[in-house]
Design a protein around this motif. Structure first.
Motif, short mmCIF file in Angstrom:
data_model
loop_
_atom_site.label_atom_id
_atom_site.label_comp_id
_atom_site.label_asym_id
_atom_site.label_seq_id
_atom_site.Cartn_x
_atom_site.Cartn_y
_atom_site.Cartn_z
N ILE A 11 0.84 -1.21 0.00
CA ILE A 11 0.00 0.00 0.00
C ILE A 11 0.87 1.25 0.00
O ILE A 11 0.50 2.28 -0.59
N ILE A 12 2.02 1.21 0.65
CA ILE A 12 2.94 2.34 0.60
C ILE A 12 3.39 2.58 -0.84
O ILE A 12 3.43 3.72 -1.33
N ALA A 13 3.71 1.49 -1.54
CA ALA A 13 4.08 1.60 -2.96
C ALA A 13 2.92 2.17 -3.77
O ALA A 13 3.13 3.00 -4.67
N PHE A 14 1.71 1.74 -3.45
CA PHE A 14 0.52 2.25 -4.15
C PHE A 14 0.40 3.76 -4.01
O PHE A 14 0.21 4.49 -4.99
N HIS A 15 0.53 4.25 -2.77
CA HIS A 15 0.37 5.70 -2.55
C HIS A 15 1.52 6.49 -3.19
O HIS A 15 1.29 7.58 -3.74
N LEU A 16 2.71 5.98 -3.13
CA LEU A 16 3.82 6.67 -3.79
C LEU A 16 3.63 6.70 -5.30
O LEU A 16 3.91 7.72 -5.95
N ALA A 17 3.13 5.59 -5.86
CA ALA A 17 2.95 5.50 -7.31
C ALA A 17 1.90 6.48 -7.80
O ALA A 17 2.12 7.21 -8.77
N TRP A 18 0.75 6.52 -7.13
CA TRP A 18 -0.31 7.40 -7.65
C TRP A 18 -0.01 8.86 -7.40
O TRP A 18 -0.31 9.73 -8.25
N LEU A 19 0.60 9.18 -6.27
CA LEU A 19 0.94 10.58 -6.00
C LEU A 19 2.02 11.09 -6.95
O LEU A 19 1.97 12.24 -7.41
N SER A 20 2.98 10.24 -7.26
CA SER A 20 4.03 10.63 -8.20
C SER A 20 3.44 10.89 -9.59
O SER A 20 3.76 11.90 -10.24
#
Length: 487
Positions: free
Chosen positions: A35-44
């Protein structure tokens, strides 16, 4: 204890499969590396969309200041799409080789100074060049989808892809809403009494935002569920294959898969149509209905910000159709939703009142963005071996479709904006038809079932590796195969 820690991510509150991929999607479960990867991916990716579409809402001001013609504005819009075509093609293989984290952050850091350099443009040629170079950052979409496929299992990958891309795509809508406000704020403060200086200073905001998120991705992101670099333990088998199968082999495997080309065409007329609409919708309402820049921006923002729920809805629909009907359900869902989007686009160009136009535009945004989510609900099932290449081909197809649509319908004065919008809807309907030709040996296509014999060396090699995790569907497939063999 040491053995368990190797098999599982450091801390996880969600269920995992045997590859440590998440079989649940819980966006509020921040303890999970998935989920951390998910949030970093979409915010980026959000910052990349914000940067790319920070220019269109200020075009009425920029046009007046730089004395731009309609042809200049159209050429700049086309250039912004052309810039992302080649970068998306390259991003897919790059993700296969170095992982999505490094690929994404590097591109963001390279393109962030470019949007800030909008401050220095003084002519039509420099305006077009900036739009071309800024468009490269949209290639981060490929890294975004690749990252989700690396972190989430097949039973939720459609949802994860849809939400990650959908929330990120709202950056285009937020830019339409926020950039006129930033411009107005700067022009009304002591920082600037000049309209020319105000719009130039406005572009420092998206550039700084984009660079900040790129650094966050590098510091807190991880490519694989178990942590470490891209060549971590769960990628050991794939790494061994990469030693035997070089970059050219991975590339050719993807490029020779006809299904990737069909998905690229389909995506060209859902996401490509969305990009085209993002580029012209504020100006359309500004010119046709005589609105001011702030009101036109707010209406245009409704189109882009619908991505927050509409593209994830497409991912959810893809997963639900997949669980019930297999890959055939995913294909039928894609065809139906995108065809409906095309019909709404035709209607949008024929509506004459402001509020009916706004209502149809909002409906169109829901269906066209859901179709994008449904497209990437199919992509992970085409090829595990060349996932990055297929993702890159499909993502590039979106921008190619935008370029073709822009050149054919929205360049010059051949058609009115209203007619061009309706013709774009017709193109969407026609370019969705090839979805009926997609076929998977293990699961079939829209009009036919799976082949009698699907267990082969080709499947084992990963060319047609489906990311199917639903046990009931696997049992059903095995039953069908055994029954046919008995017959």
């Amino acid at each position: 204890m040491e053995t368990n820690s190797e098999k599982q991510p450091p801390i996880s509150s969600i269920k995992l499969d045997n590859e440590n991929k998440a079989t649940q999607f819980r966006p509020l479960s921040f303890s999970s590396p998935h989920i951390i990867a998910f949030h970093l991916a979409w915010l980026s990716l959000f910052t990349c969309f914000f940067s790319t579409f920070s220019i269109p809402p200020l075009i009425p001001v920029i046009r007046r200041d730089l004395h731009l013609s309609d042809a200049d504005i159209s050429n700049a819009a086309t250039a912004s799409f052309v810039g992302s075509i080649f970068s998306r093609l390259a991003m897919g293989p790059l993700c296969d080789l170095v992982g999505p984290r490094i690929a994404s952050a590097s591109l963001s850091l390279i393109t962030a100074p470019i949007i800030m350099s909008t401050y220095f443009i003084t002519s039509a040629s420099s305006f077009i060049l900036i739009r071309f170079l800024v468009g490269f950052c949209l290639a981060n979409f490929v890294a975004n989808q690749f990252w989700m496929c690396s972190m989430f299992s097949g039973c939720v990958v459609g949802l994860a892809n849809g939400v990650a891309a959908g929330w990120a795509n709202t950056g285009a809508g937020v830019a339409q809403l926020v950039m006129p406000q930033i411009y107005s704020l700067i022009s009304n403060t002591w920082l600037s009494s000049s309209s020319s200086t105000a719009w130039r200073l406005s572009f420092l905001v998206p550039g700084i935002f984009q660079a900040f998120m790129a650094i966050m991705v590098l510091v807190y992101g991880q490519d694989s569920p178990s942590g470490g670099g891209y060549k971590s333990k769960e990628h050991a088998e794939q790494a061994e294959k990469r030693k035997k199968d070089n970059f050219l082999g991975i590339l050719l495997n993807g490029l020779t898969d006809y299904r990737g080309w069909i998905l690229a065409l389909t995506y060209g007329y859902c996401f490509g149509s969305e990009l085209t609409t993002d580029n012209m919708i504020a100006g359309y309402f500004y010119d046709r209905f005589g609105l001011n820049i702030e009101v036109a921006g707010m209406i245009a923002a409704c189109f882009g910000m619908a991505n927050f729920f509409s593209r994830p809805m497409g991912g959810v629909l893809s997963d639900k159709m997949g669980k019930r009907f297999g890959i055939r359900g995913r294909l039928w869902g894609l065809w139906l939703v995108q065809t409906m989007a095309g019909l709404l686009c035709v209607v949008l160009g024929r509506v004459n009142s402001l509020w009916r136009s706004v209502a149809v535009m909002c409906l169109f945004s829901v269906f066209v963005q859901a179709a994008s989510g449904l497209t990437f609900g199919v992509v992970p099932f085409v090829s595990k071996r060349s996932l990055g290449v297929i993702s890159g081909m499909t993502g590039s197809g979106g921008t190619v479709g935008a370029v073709v649509t822009q050149l054919l319908l929205f360049s010059g004065s051949r058609f009115s904006k209203q007619t061009s919008i309706s013709l774009m809807g017709v193109m969407m309907i026609l370019c969705t038809l090839p979805v009926t030709l997609i076929y998977f040996p293990q699961s079939g296509g829209m009009f036919c079932g799976p082949s009698a014999y699907t267990i082969s060396a080709v499947e084992d090699d990963g060319d047609y590796h489906l990311l199917v995790q639903d046990s009931e569907r696997n049992e059903l497939l095995e039953h069908e195969i055994s029954t046919r063999r008995i017959d």
